[in-house]
Structures are given as structure tokens and as C-alpha cells.
Design a protein around this motif. Sequence first.
Motif, PDB file in Angstrom:
ATOM      1  N   ASN A  16       3.479  13.019  10.292  1.00 27.30           N
ATOM      2  CA  ASN A  16       4.058  12.023   9.700  1.00 27.30           C
ATOM      3  C   ASN A  16       3.052  10.908   9.112  1.00 27.30           C
ATOM      4  O   ASN A  16       3.343   9.968   8.968  1.00 27.30           O
ATOM      5  CB  ASN A  16       4.919  11.164  10.776  1.00 27.30           C
ATOM      6  CG  ASN A  16       6.267  11.888  10.870  1.00 27.30           C
ATOM      7  OD1 ASN A  16       6.958  11.694  10.158  1.00 27.30           O
ATOM      8  ND2 ASN A  16       6.370  12.727  12.024  1.00 27.30           N
TER       9      ASN A  16
ATOM     10  N   LYS B 169       9.194  11.218  14.537  1.00 24.98           N
ATOM     11  CA  LYS B 169       9.540  10.042  13.650  1.00 24.98           C
ATOM     12  C   LYS B 169      10.695   9.226  14.380  1.00 24.98           C
ATOM     13  O   LYS B 169      10.864   8.002  14.503  1.00 24.98           O
ATOM     14  CB  LYS B 169      10.148  10.436  12.185  1.00 24.98           C
ATOM     15  CG  LYS B 169      10.636   9.396  11.283  1.00 24.98           C
ATOM     16  CD  LYS B 169       9.410   8.522  10.895  1.00 24.98           C
ATOM     17  CE  LYS B 169      10.164   7.515   9.863  1.00 24.98           C
ATOM     18  NZ  LYS B 169       9.156   6.743   9.543  1.00 24.98           N
TER      19      LYS B 169
ATOM     20  N   HIS C 135      -1.710  13.863   2.861  1.00 27.81           N
ATOM     21  CA  HIS C 135      -1.864  12.552   3.163  1.00 27.81           C
ATOM     22  C   HIS C 135      -3.177  11.967   2.409  1.00 27.81           C
ATOM     23  O   HIS C 135      -3.078  10.817   2.327  1.00 27.81           O
ATOM     24  CB  HIS C 135      -1.996  12.292   4.579  1.00 27.81           C
ATOM     25  CG  HIS C 135      -0.839  12.766   5.437  1.00 27.81           C
ATOM     26  ND1 HIS C 135       0.298  12.493   5.191  1.00 27.81           N
ATOM     27  CD2 HIS C 135      -0.988  13.286   6.565  1.00 27.81           C
ATOM     28  CE1 HIS C 135       1.157  13.076   6.163  1.00 27.81           C
ATOM     29  NE2 HIS C 135       0.318  13.643   7.046  1.00 27.81           N
TER      30      HIS C 135
ATOM     31  N   ALA D 178       0.398   9.614  10.748  1.00 27.01           N
ATOM     32  CA  ALA D 178       0.453   8.626  11.717  1.00 27.01           C
ATOM     33  C   ALA D 178      -1.082   8.440  12.279  1.00 27.01           C
ATOM     34  O   ALA D 178      -1.916   9.295  12.000  1.00 27.01           O
ATOM     35  CB  ALA D 178       1.283   8.782  12.970  1.00 27.01           C
TER      36      ALA D 178
ATOM     37  N   TYR E  91       8.601   5.644  14.777  1.00 24.08           N
ATOM     38  CA  TYR E  91       7.219   5.612  14.074  1.00 24.08           C
ATOM     39  C   TYR E  91       7.406   4.868  12.886  1.00 24.08           C
ATOM     40  O   TYR E  91       8.186   5.449  11.610  1.00 24.08           O
ATOM     41  CB  TYR E  91       6.453   6.998  14.034  1.00 24.08           C
ATOM     42  CG  TYR E  91       5.126   6.653  13.525  1.00 24.08           C
ATOM     43  CD1 TYR E  91       4.123   6.133  14.277  1.00 24.08           C
ATOM     44  CD2 TYR E  91       4.791   6.940  12.180  1.00 24.08           C
ATOM     45  CE1 TYR E  91       2.884   5.652  13.667  1.00 24.08           C
ATOM     46  CE2 TYR E  91       3.632   6.429  11.847  1.00 24.08           C
ATOM     47  CZ  TYR E  91       2.728   5.780  12.294  1.00 24.08           C
ATOM     48  OH  TYR E  91       1.453   5.833  11.799  1.00 24.08           O
ATOM     49  N   ARG E  92       6.582   3.802  12.649  1.00 18.71           N
ATOM     50  CA  ARG E  92       6.265   3.391  11.250  1.00 18.71           C
ATOM     51  C   ARG E  92       4.967   3.242  10.745  1.00 18.71           C
ATOM     52  O   ARG E  92       4.102   3.137  11.520  1.00 18.71           O
ATOM     53  CB  ARG E  92       7.091   1.884  11.202  1.00 18.71           C
ATOM     54  CG  ARG E  92       8.443   1.947  11.576  1.00 18.71           C
ATOM     55  CD  ARG E  92       9.157   0.637  11.372  1.00 18.71           C
ATOM     56  NE  ARG E  92      10.485   0.876  11.957  1.00 18.71           N
ATOM     57  CZ  ARG E  92      11.784   0.682  11.255  1.00 18.71           C
ATOM     58  NH1 ARG E  92      11.614   0.058  10.009  1.00 18.71           N
ATOM     59  NH2 ARG E  92      12.771   1.013  11.834  1.00 18.71           N
ATOM     60  N   GLU E  93       4.868   3.103   9.452  1.00 22.91           N
ATOM     61  CA  GLU E  93       3.435   3.324   8.824  1.00 22.91           C
ATOM     62  C   GLU E  93       2.281   2.797   9.527  1.00 22.91           C
ATOM     63  O   GLU E  93       1.229   3.376   9.673  1.00 22.91           O
ATOM     64  CB  GLU E  93       3.306   2.968   7.341  1.00 22.91           C
ATOM     65  CG  GLU E  93       2.198   3.229   6.633  1.00 22.91           C
ATOM     66  CD  GLU E  93       2.134   4.872   6.510  1.00 22.91           C
ATOM     67  OE1 GLU E  93       2.983   5.596   6.612  1.00 22.91           O
ATOM     68  OE2 GLU E  93       0.785   4.959   6.523  1.00 22.91           O
ATOM     69  N   ASN E  94       2.258   1.475  10.109  1.00 23.89           N
ATOM     70  CA  ASN E  94       0.930   1.107  10.384  1.00 23.89           C
ATOM     71  C   ASN E  94       1.167   0.721  12.171  1.00 23.89           C
ATOM     72  O   ASN E  94      -0.012   0.360  12.654  1.00 23.89           O
ATOM     73  CB  ASN E  94       0.864  -0.319   9.947  1.00 23.89           C
ATOM     74  CG  ASN E  94       0.352  -0.278   8.532  1.00 23.89           C
ATOM     75  OD1 ASN E  94      -0.439   0.551   7.954  1.00 23.89           O
ATOM     76  ND2 ASN E  94       1.258  -1.007   7.806  1.00 23.89           N
TER      77      ASN E  94
ATOM     78  N   LYS F  20      -6.981   5.915   6.101  1.00 19.31           N
ATOM     79  CA  LYS F  20      -6.219   5.671   7.313  1.00 19.31           C
ATOM     80  C   LYS F  20      -6.857   6.264   8.587  1.00 19.31           C
ATOM     81  O   LYS F  20      -7.120   7.494   8.197  1.00 19.31           O
ATOM     82  CB  LYS F  20      -4.714   5.927   7.255  1.00 19.31           C
ATOM     83  CG  LYS F  20      -3.982   5.568   8.261  1.00 19.31           C
ATOM     84  CD  LYS F  20      -2.281   5.725   8.150  1.00 19.31           C
ATOM     85  CE  LYS F  20      -1.661   5.408   9.532  1.00 19.31           C
ATOM     86  NZ  LYS F  20      -0.141   5.515   9.129  1.00 19.31           N
TER      87      LYS F  20
ATOM     88  N   THR G 201      -2.538   9.236  -0.176  1.00 17.28           N
ATOM     89  CA  THR G 201      -1.952   7.783  -0.152  1.00 17.28           C
ATOM     90  C   THR G 201      -2.714   7.195   1.155  1.00 17.28           C
ATOM     91  O   THR G 201      -2.704   6.119   1.395  1.00 17.28           O
ATOM     92  CB  THR G 201      -0.601   7.808   0.111  1.00 17.28           C
ATOM     93  OG1 THR G 201      -0.185   8.851   1.101  1.00 17.28           O
ATOM     94  CG2 THR G 201       0.062   7.831  -1.092  1.00 17.28           C
ATOM     95  N   ARG G 202      -3.343   8.050   2.169  1.00 21.72           N
ATOM     96  CA  ARG G 202      -3.886   7.693   3.445  1.00 21.72           C
ATOM     97  C   ARG G 202      -5.264   8.231   3.690  1.00 21.72           C
ATOM     98  O   ARG G 202      -5.613   8.423   4.915  1.00 21.72           O
ATOM     99  CB  ARG G 202      -2.948   8.185   4.611  1.00 21.72           C
ATOM    100  CG  ARG G 202      -1.532   7.778   4.330  1.00 21.72           C
ATOM    101  CD  ARG G 202      -0.638   8.375   5.615  1.00 21.72           C
ATOM    102  NE  ARG G 202       0.743   7.844   5.579  1.00 21.72           N
ATOM    103  CZ  ARG G 202       1.629   8.683   5.177  1.00 21.72           C
ATOM    104  NH1 ARG G 202       1.470   9.826   5.111  1.00 21.72           N
ATOM    105  NH2 ARG G 202       3.015   8.133   5.361  1.00 21.72           N
TER     106      ARG G 202
END
Length: 636
Positions: A309, A276, A72, A311, A281-284, A79, A75-76
Motif C-alpha cells: 500500500n 488497507k 511506488h 505505507a 490506512y491513509r497516505e500519510n 517517502k 510517486t513515493r
Amino acid sequence: MSNYHIKHLEEYWQVYRRSVRNPENFWEEIAEEHFLWRKRWDKVLSWDFSKPEVKWYEGAQLNITENCIDRHLATRADKTAILFEPNDPAEATQHITYRQLYERVCRFANVLAEQGVGKGDRVCIYLPMIPELAVSLLACARLGAVHSVVFAGFSATALATRINDCDCKLVICSDGSYRGSKTIDLKAIVDKALEECPGVETSLVVKRTGGQVTMQGGRDKWLQPLLDAADAQRDATIVDAEDPLFVLYTSGSTGKPKGMVHTTGGYMVYTAYTFKNAFQYRENDVYWCTADIGWITGHSYIVYGPLANGATTVMFEGVPSYPDYGRFWEIVEKHKVTQFYTAPTAIRALAKENLDFVNKHDLSSLKVLGTVGEPINEEAWHWYNENVGKKNSPIIDTWWQTETGGIMISPIPYSTPTIPTFATLPMPGIQPVLMDENGKEIKGNGVEGRLAIKFPWPSIARTIYGNHERYRDTYFSAYPGTYFTGDGALRDAVGYYRITGRVDDVIIVSGHNLGTAPIEDAINEHPAVAESAIVGYPHDIKGNALYGYVTLKETGEGRDQDNLRNEINQLITDRIGPIAKLQKIQFTAGLPKTRSGKIMRRILRKIAGKDTSNLGDISTLLNPEVVQAIMDESLA
Ligand code: 7RM
């Protein structure tokens, strides 16, 4: 076609049918498209339920922390991975990003390695719900070591039994823990346990409360200075898909606890996939499961499933009642929680209290409400739906077990229409069957029986640590060729499943099979009732008669008990029929529960049957004191 994210009911059915027609192909595609493997598998699945033996992704190599963290980072990195909400609302929330989580896990893994922990070694983790708990699971996994988390509410004896059963050589604990207004001296409990654990060489102690502790020279070490000195980078140890990831103990109705062994590849794929889909579950999103990581729910749906995921997963240290009964809803509002996952026992406890605790908070961020652990009674379902979800968030009643590793039967929210108390439909890849007493499959709809699963899924436990024979006897001998769950269930006219409870909770009254759940549902509809539990006891004419233990809400406490008894039996007569009326009703201040909130009907059954000489081990109960009170006041 990607099957990874189901978005409507038609798609569910397409995916489901495919998953059953060609399971290998189905799970191969998901594994291929959504995870990082260091080496590809030679064979997707081999299995034989008579041995029993199950292998998924044999020959593949990976490290689960590369899947939960490293991949991750591109890209994250910034986060929030773990959002830590402390027991004391005045203490600051911690936002641990994926980059920070990477560094913390690497440092911790380096410390463990320095202490001699390597691939295959077992490490016991006995920590409260603080970030180090999640980090320590991942640090073990980074090294290919096997974690064995013991819920930090268990006694010294229970801890020692679990440490010895799987030969842990290192224990991770803390000085103390906070739970509501209480402070608990965890280290003292560990000290006592370790008197019985000669195999433990080292204990690493996290400082949480700053309370007094005794450090035993040569054995006990404060964690923080070791972390400070450790490198913030460590390559992951690559393991085989079928190498063990963890052992987690689950207590059966008899005998010593069973150390369920979960392996790496299949567990990762299944928990990620079900996270998921069951939670959409969605990205934000900000996802919150209120369980403790000491239970399978926390392993699969606080740590591994969410992190796989990418999350944001909330970790809450405290309890629902501190500083007041609005704490859950305060946290939902504060962090704009989108998915909220809890247990029926918590819902019932909160439903007893004033609605203002819920109503004064803005809960509009919520999209999905989950429940797990016990059959949810209708009253509690409606309370949750109306007051928390404002009839706007689907409730997913998720049925599964420590042994299954992940959610087995659950609605897909926004796809599967829900019905109160129904877990509804199997997840893709899951093939439930209902069996009769003679071991014959009951086909068709509108039927009731014992729930078994006839085909393996990736996260099924592979064995009981050190006792494969017990694994076979417990799960694969009742109905040869299938996995037996120990639960009863009905399948309604449209094929929806409702779990009626443990099979040993079914009571035969005058030849009628009565499940405890529908009777308890009827009782709980009474406005003065908070909770109830039904058991059977021997009766000369009926074979068994029904004994009800009922706890009242505050509003019911002054009421005349005989009137209440009549009203309760009238409700049962109206909802189910006179056959299900209770012979005896005992009002009690509490019901005996496991630490994860399940009502222990086994103990109540013994009290009702005047068979109290051997109640089994009650020391691991949440509230052992109620057992004596119930015995003293027993009507039996
Ligand atoms: C996840 C967990 C497993 C037992 C299981 C059931 C009961 C769990 C539900 C449920 C009805 C549900 N693992 N159970 N979920 N019963 N509806 N949605 O709880 O190993 O601790 O317990 O819990 O009896 O066999 S567990």
C-alpha cells in the motif's frame, strides 16, 4: 464501483454481500485495479477442499517486490517505507525511503544470486528485528526464492529442524542481537544448528553487535562487503501467481512444526486489501505493528501488506520494558504513530505497571488500536481503550492464523461498532460457519460452536511443506468441505463473532461446556490479578473440574491467599455462575507462554492432571523455567 476502501458500515455490508454472492468477480476487480501484474490470469479461482486444492489467479505472472517497491517509485520515492527504531533509544532512528529500500533489496538480491540462490530455492532467515530482516525477505522474493523465517529467539535445535524440513541451502543470520539490556550471540546458535544441517552451503552474516564470532571458512561470509560490491539494480524474476512466496513454521499442539506454504498472488492481494481496510490506512499515516517478522503477523502486517500500500511501517528492534515500561508510548509519541497493533500478552504486561508510563506521553496521534494472537480479556480491552486510546481510537480485535495468511474476522474501524472481546464481523470474502460436534452447521444467531470457513479466500495456505496429507488431515477432515480452524467461537444476536479459544481449551464440567476465556475474564477483573489461565482436570463426579493458575500484580503479592481464592470464586459466581467456580487455584510467578506470547494451556492441563511424564517439547517456550516452578508448587 471500487471495493478497495470501505468507509462506513452500510458500505461494508454492500461489499460483503457482493463478495459472497460473486467471490471471483469481487477478487478479480480488486486484483485488477490495485496491483501490477506482468501477465493476466486465465482463471480467478479453482478449488476443491476435498483434495484439498486452491488456486487463485492461475496463469497470472508477477513479482511481489515490484508491487511493494518499484511501482511506488514514481510517486513515493522519498517517502519513508521502513522506519527503524533501534533497541537502544540513544541510537538514531533510521528512515529508509522507498528509493533506498529498492536499492538495498536489489543489492541483497544480487548477493543471493551470486551465492547461487535462484527461483524456487529455500533460504532460511534467522535475524533480529533490524532492517536487513525485511530487506532479506524482499530480496528472496525478488529472485523468486522461497524464504523461511525462523524467529531469532528459537534454539539451535528448533532452528536446525526447520532448516532441514524445507531443505534450505543458505542461511542469513547476524553476529548477535540486542533485546533490552541483553546481548545474544545468535551466530553461536546458528553454528550449533548447522552441525545438524548438511544441506546448508552458505551462511551470510550481518554485523549488528560487533561481538566475537567464529567464521567457518568456505561457509560463512560477512554480508556487508558483498553488498558493497553488488549492483544497486536488479530486474525482478517474474513468477506465477501460484508459485510459493514463503514457508513459515507454526507449532501444532502435537508433532513437529508445520511448514505452512503461502503462494504469491493471492497472498499479496489479500494482505494488501485487509491492511488497507482493517487499519483504515491513509497516505500519510505512520503504522506500527509490534510483532516480530518471525511470525505471520510480521510477514503480513509489517512487510507485505503495508509496503503493497506504499505505507510507512515501523520496525522496532527492542522490547516493551526497555529502558522502561514507557518505551512503546515513547515511540508512538516520537513518530506520531497513527495505527498501533500489538498482542494481548503485551497489553496485560503493560497494564501491570504504573499508569504514569503511559500518561506522560502524548498519544493523540493514534487513530486505530489493534490486537491479535489470543482472545483479549475484558480487563485488558478496557485498559487499552481507556489509557492508550483515551476512548477515542477504535480497537480492532483481529482474528486470524498463520494458515489464513491475513486477517479474517475484525471490525472495520470507524465503521463497525466494537464490543469488548468480540472480533465482530468477517472481512469481505470470508465465509465463517459454526459447526457442532456431529459436524452439522449451526445456523442462526445466538449460537456457539467450532469455527470453520466454507469458501476459499486468496491467502489461505496451500499446503504443509512436504506433507500434503497432514495438511488435509489437520484442516479439511474434521468437517469435510470446509476449512477447520481449531478455534471455538460464538455468534451473538447481531451476528458478531467472539473467539473463545482453541477447541481443545473447552472444558466440560458436569455436562456444561465452559470456554476458558469468559472465566479468565472474570478472574482478571480482580484488582490484584495480572493474568490467569484455566484448565480442566479429571474429577470423579463432575467429569472435569476447573484448575486456575493465577499471577498477581505487585499490589496483590502480600495478600492472604485464601481470601484471594474466595474473592476470585465470588467474582466467577457473579459473572458466570457457580458452575464455573474453580476447584483449585494456584498462585504462580508466571504462566508458560510461546515465544509469540500465547499461554500454553496444554502444559498446564498436564500438570493439573498429574500427567507430567511427557510434557512435549517445552524448549521453544518463552519461559521454560516457570514450568518446573509450577510443577513444584502444584496443588494437584
Ligand atoms: C495471527 C496469529 C493462531 C491462533 C488462532 C487463535 C489465536 C489469534 C486471535 C486469536 C482470539 C484473536 N497466528 N488467535 N488472534 N484468538 N482472538 N483476535 O496469531 O498462527 O500464531 O495463531 O491464535 O487461537 O487459531 S497464529
